[in-house]
Design an enzyme around this catalytic site. Sequence first.
Site, mmCIF file in Angstrom:
data_model
loop_
_atom_site.group_PDB
_atom_site.id
_atom_site.type_symbol
_atom_site.label_atom_id
_atom_site.label_comp_id
_atom_site.label_asym_id
_atom_site.label_seq_id
_atom_site.Cartn_x
_atom_site.Cartn_y
_atom_site.Cartn_z
ATOM 1 N N VAL A 570 -9.504 -5.384 -28.784
ATOM 2 C CA VAL A 570 -9.336 -4.543 -27.602
ATOM 3 C C VAL A 570 -7.864 -4.199 -27.404
ATOM 4 O O VAL A 570 -7.500 -3.062 -27.109
ATOM 5 C CB VAL A 570 -9.896 -5.265 -26.353
ATOM 6 N N ILE A 573 -6.891 -1.907 -30.847
ATOM 7 C CA ILE A 573 -7.439 -0.561 -31.006
ATOM 8 C C ILE A 573 -6.808 0.339 -29.951
ATOM 9 O O ILE A 573 -6.807 0.002 -28.774
ATOM 10 C CB ILE A 573 -8.978 -0.548 -30.859
ATOM 11 N N GLU A 575 -7.274 2.306 -27.692
ATOM 12 C CA GLU A 575 -8.286 2.985 -26.889
ATOM 13 C C GLU A 575 -7.614 3.918 -25.899
ATOM 14 O O GLU A 575 -8.236 4.823 -25.369
ATOM 15 C CB GLU A 575 -9.181 1.968 -26.182
ATOM 16 N N ASP A 617 -1.200 42.749 -29.243
ATOM 17 C CA ASP A 617 -1.790 44.050 -29.072
ATOM 18 C C ASP A 617 -0.724 44.979 -28.521
ATOM 19 O O ASP A 617 0.043 44.581 -27.672
ATOM 20 C CB ASP A 617 -2.868 43.897 -28.003
ATOM 21 N N ASN A 980 1.260 -2.179 -30.347
ATOM 22 C CA ASN A 980 0.034 -2.852 -30.791
ATOM 23 C C ASN A 980 0.266 -3.605 -32.090
ATOM 24 O O ASN A 980 -0.281 -4.681 -32.299
ATOM 25 C CB ASN A 980 -1.102 -1.843 -30.967
ATOM 26 N N GLU A 983 1.642 -6.966 -31.311
ATOM 27 C CA GLU A 983 0.657 -7.967 -30.866
ATOM 28 C C GLU A 983 -0.101 -8.542 -32.056
ATOM 29 O O GLU A 983 -0.224 -9.745 -32.233
ATOM 30 C CB GLU A 983 -0.353 -7.330 -29.899
ATOM 31 N N THR A 1011 1.026 -3.396 -20.451
ATOM 32 C CA THR A 1011 2.034 -2.715 -21.266
ATOM 33 C C THR A 1011 1.515 -1.475 -21.994
ATOM 34 O O THR A 1011 2.307 -0.695 -22.504
ATOM 35 C CB THR A 1011 2.614 -3.651 -22.331
#
Lengths: 1179, 393
Positions: A570, A573, A575, A617, A980, A983, A1011
């Site tokens: 968790v 990932i 997310e 155009d 991440n 961690e 965080t």
Amino acid sequence: MTATFQPVSRPLSISSVADLEPMLEDAFGAGGTFRDLLAMLGARPSCLISGAVLREALDATQLRQALDEFLPYPQLVESLDEIRVFRSGAQPVIEFHFAQPHMIPQETAFGVVTVQVARTLSFRIEENGDVTLQPGDMRVRWFGVTENLVVRIRRIEGPQGVQDLLQVSAGNVLSQAMPLTSLTMPTRPARKAIVPAAVPVPPPATIAVTVHRLPGRIRLRVAGLYRNLAQKTRIERHLARQRGVHAVSANILTGTVLVQCDATISAGDLELRVSAIVAGVEDSASEWVESRPWHLLDVAEVARLQGSSTTDGLDPAVARQRLEELGANALPDVRRRSRVGMLLEQFSSLPVVLLGASALLSIATGGLADGAVILSVVLINAGIGYFTENWAETTISSLSRGARPVARVVRAGVEHDLPGEELVPGDLIVLKRGMPVPADARLVATDDLTVDESALTGESVPVAKHAGVLVERDVPLGSRTNMIYRGAIVTGGGGRALVVATGLATEVGQIQRMLAETEQPETPLQRQLRLLGSQLALVSLAICGGVFVIGVLRGQGLLLMLKTAVSLAVAAIPEGLPTVATTTLALGVRRLERRNILVRRLVAVETLGAIQDVCLDKTGTITLNQMRLVSVFASMRLYLHKEGAFRCDDEAPCTLQADDDLLRLLRLSFLCSEVRIVSTDAGLTTRGTPTETALADAALDAGIDVVDLRQRFPLLRAQPRSEQRGYMVTWHDDGGAGLLAIKGAPDQVLGLCSLQSRQGVVIPLTDDDRARIVTENERMAGQALRVLGVAYGYGNDVPEEQRNLIWVGLAGIADPPRAGMQHLMERFRAAGLHPIMVTGDQSATAHAVARQIGLRRDGHLEGLDAAQLEHVPPDVLRSLAQRLDIFSRVSPAHKLRIVQALQRAGRVVAMTGDGINDGPALRAADIGIAMGQDGSQLAQEVADIVVRDDNLQIIIIAVEQGRAIYDDIKKALHFILASNASEIGVMLLATTAGLGEPFNPIQLLWINLVTDIFPELALGVELPETDVMARPPRNPQAPMFSRADVGRIGLEGATLIASTFTAYGAGLARYGIGPRASTIAFTSLTAAQLLYAISCRSEQHTMFEPAACPPNPYLPLAVGGGLALQVLATLLPGLRRILGVVPLGPFDWALAAGTAVAPLLISEMTKELSRPRSAMRRR
Amino acid sequence: MPAEYIFTSESVSAGHPDKLCDQISDALVGHYLRQDPLASVIAECAVSTGILFVSVKVTADAVVDIPNTAREIILDVGYDQGAFNGRTCTVMTSLSETNGAYPRVDEMALDDGDLDRLTAQENVTLFGFACTHTPELAPLPLWCAHQLMRRYDHVRRQTLRYLAPDAKCQVGIAFADHQPRRIDSITLIASQHSEYPSLATLRADLAEHVIAPAFDGQPVVPDERTRLQINPEGMMLEGGPALHAGLTGRKNGVDTYGGFSRQSGAALSGKDPTRIDRAGAYAARHAAKHVVAAGLADLCEVQLSYSIGIAGPVSVRVETFGTGRIADDKLTERVRQHFDFRPGAILRRFNLRRLAGMHQGQFYRRLAVYGHVGRSDLGLPWEAIGDADTLRA
């Protein structure tokens, strides 16, 4: 050249449908199949059938369907040039020649397959009548492998009797056989459409069976559809055209067809229709929409075919019947994306799915709270995504819809008004100035009729229309001067016309149908986020699995390790990735909306930042789409008219009292016009033809009291311009002999003059003066001005040749560019964007505007002037398109080609448009920009963004925001990845080294909560860096993170890991494995990650350069708040218990603080060190 | 050279792709000059199947609608149907407009000494030629070929409407003692819109309507020994850019002397007259024609060499191939004395910048077919021989 002079012996040429019909009769009279047709062709002596004849025959017979079975690609049939039959030895050969080779992407059970068709398809006819396609003429490519398609048409005798089969095989992968349908040739094809069709003979009902039905939604199982692509195409094509059917989707894997239709249509009715299509019986409605070359036909013939009259119109009863049969004359609204689909999209990314699984695992292992937290994260993400997209969609569809037109129609000899929807083919309509054309119609009678077709052709100058017969078959719509089309507006004169097409069968309707065939490309961010999200999720999962396995091997408890692994997953990932992307983009939508830019597709915001080419155009986008007086040549001086003021050619403002002839010219041209003056609150406004109102507006600018002028010189009579006489004359009462005012084609007007007015004095017109006026006229015409000559004279009844008129001057009128265009082009180039002007106008107009707005680069301008862009080979167009600045004389379909050519060259293309004709190109472009104020509803509905106030400058703002938003997402991702990684790294290292568990599962979730999400969100709303519009656009093909970026992230992640480990190691050395060391590591990592967010604000600039990044109040809030929470966590006993942390001493605090600040400083230092190199690279 | 020999020259019709490009290039030059006589223009074209490429580099106070001009020429030349036609072909324009880089010096406003300010901007060696074959003092083989092509274009417009615009021909002249004696061979290749009429009809029609009238009343006409070849390799359908590509400046021989004399490598079409490779070629022809007209030689070739940055020619040479009444060296001296070959002087003498304006912009475009020299139909200033008498003295 010599090589080309070869003796040519040409076979018999078939050049009319009448010649072809006996052959078709032979082939189909007895109910033959496509095989019989080919065999019969092969039995004939050599002959040539031209593509044009063939296509005409296709409309008259069922040959189109026969071809469909064999070649289910309409574009192929349309490019068919000729069919040639000859003998090679004893064997007959039939060759199909196409205008160009084709590459046709095809959705199949094997994924997208490309069918390559050579310019020639050769069939050999064997003795028994079987037909084989020359190997190599047709190939398929899949998974990068190219295989010859082997095509055979065979007759086999099976249990059901004799059957003709089409066998297609490629290598040993694909092999399919499909029965060929028996064909019959209808008699009197043209009349068939008029007579209400006889109910088709019901074919065996077993062909189509209803699987289920809801109101408006019916699913049918169709025999023979399974794995039969040709059948799928045929059913979809034919069924989608039918009345009451909204959408058809046939699935060759399940053999079923899903039909969305009016609730009034019964399943049984639909079964019959599908059966009829499969059996090859066309229904009347689809026959009806086939367009005929109406412009080639005589008016009487049109009336006969339509069963109508050119004087009395339709019989009301017939009209009612047709309305019932063919449906209303209305265009369906462009379909909105379904809400369910939008909602489901939010849950379909891999990280979200894995998170969901993690949540279930947590719940299964007893972590109900953890599971609930994860699930709520998922739901919040999806909710935000869904609501923002839905909100954008709703905003767009709430834009005002076009007013329903009212038509004036003659039925049974009586003229009356009718709602436009009730028109049917055959109706005789009356056209008047200002009226929108309600349907496609063939003109019966005209009275100086001019029509503004800019919505269809992009040509802003009104087109004169006549009722005559045209002889050229393949002329573009704009040149079909005896036809009028829905969407056009009558700008002058009047006329009567017979409706030939209504609703979807109109040209506008055809364009809408084209839209259905145009796919929306996936935007770069969609692609990258999808890939990145999935990859990261897999990598994270693998590492979490590794931590779990190593932990278990090291003897940790199974359940504990599972919980740790899930928590780690968790935390690891990303997310937050979809959340950050969605919220950042949604906030971008809001930011853009504040600038009057509506975003229709969320991810379009980010694609804006990748734009390389901007197709603009001309009419209505670069220019005002309003005729204005630009320059006047009077008294041998040039005056310029700009922004309501007159200047001399040396740019000095001129005093008008002194310059008599300019005022005289304006007064005369106003007298000699049909302009109506309307008094409104804002003052006087003018109504009339664009040219005349341009002159009248200039007269108002010059301060001429036009109302008084008309009163002083009342109009006696007027002689409008005609085809022979290119000028208009009016006679006015001046209290004396009479005043005569004349304005029109300069050469003709000049020819009538023998005198001239110079500073108010009438003097003879010398040959030198004449030559100077002619040269000036050419110069003005060369600048794409529409030039009018103005003269006057006296006397009321003087014959034309004796008038001795007095020349006054030339007036040049044009549709000038909007203000600020030049500045805009400079900003485009500074930002590395390539502006491309696309216009239906002539090249002279296009080049003149390009010069005025400074479109050119270094004085160099490349233009392509192409009335028939389809004749330019696609690969040539692709290589040319990247270099071109101007496309002139292009039609709506060509805009699509231009966009596609640029895209094939690997460019990211934005395209602006306002007319309904721009729809397909807007949709195909990476960013379709609809100009909102005057833009049609259709253009707005298919565009990616809508600019509501028609201000093109806004594109720059949009691109800036787009780039900033992409940068913000990248910054947030950068932060997520490095933090991440830290961690995971700390956990993996500690577990592997047997140093206990630095963080428990709840701490991991805490780190995740404190965080990750808030700093990410704060980084996601960073404002554009000040130099963002001085950089070139990013390469859309390149991944979001280059190799160097990945290296940086790795380095920064490693720094975080190292400093956390330093803290943990010091803690271990002092306190041993246990909560105290763990708490130090936990505090250190949390604080380090929060502080590190400050470094992620910019890739290039450090925190010591405050000017480079505009202040972002959310970031200090997120970082400070996070730090405060962390301090609270170690101070509050309740939180301490939940988190499993212990109180820290002063040494511990100092250790944690030091290791938390270190990564930030190190990363800012490395940024500073690497900068000179990267700065040089940029240069 | 042997006493008896055959010399062939080729010419092409207005519809030949190379000539089409020449005409479009020169029409653009003409349109710019008409609006601004001091314009500096280089216009190059290339054409293939459905696409015409036009590259224009210009410094001028003028605006020209390039695609439209090109389309007008294509239609006018006769490509109004079929695969390549003026209405539907695609025109790609590459336009470079520079401002003020080019010195705008009007030679008409300068005195003789100041003409030095206009220098040659090209390194080039140019040739002008004249001979006594025809009243125009042009070499006979090319002159005959041009006559045929003129006739072809005329007949195609007026009577034989089935003919397509693309055609070319070659005429072989038998010479004895350096004098043309008879027509040895004529090869004519014509194109047609469809496969009808047959080759036999085409051959009969061309012989009757093109070849016979082209030589009507001329001193040398085809005789019974003349080898006549019409489309020897069969029909050419459509022809033109649909069949073979074209390029500006590829028909140098056709534009000048059909190979009868030396020719410069530089093309004539698509350049404004300040380019010395164009104006110089005309001046050289002017001088050579004067020499022959004055009776000083039967054949005369004038060679001019220019270097960038120098006003006058670095070399002037006259060659008479042994037909001169006076020595070549003396003749060279006389030509050098008599003609001012400085670019500015040539421009002024022929009024090159303003000719376009005087002929509704058509002047240069007309030059681009049937030769830039040796023709009497346009009143070309370099074909005038008013000063021949003074040269003789």
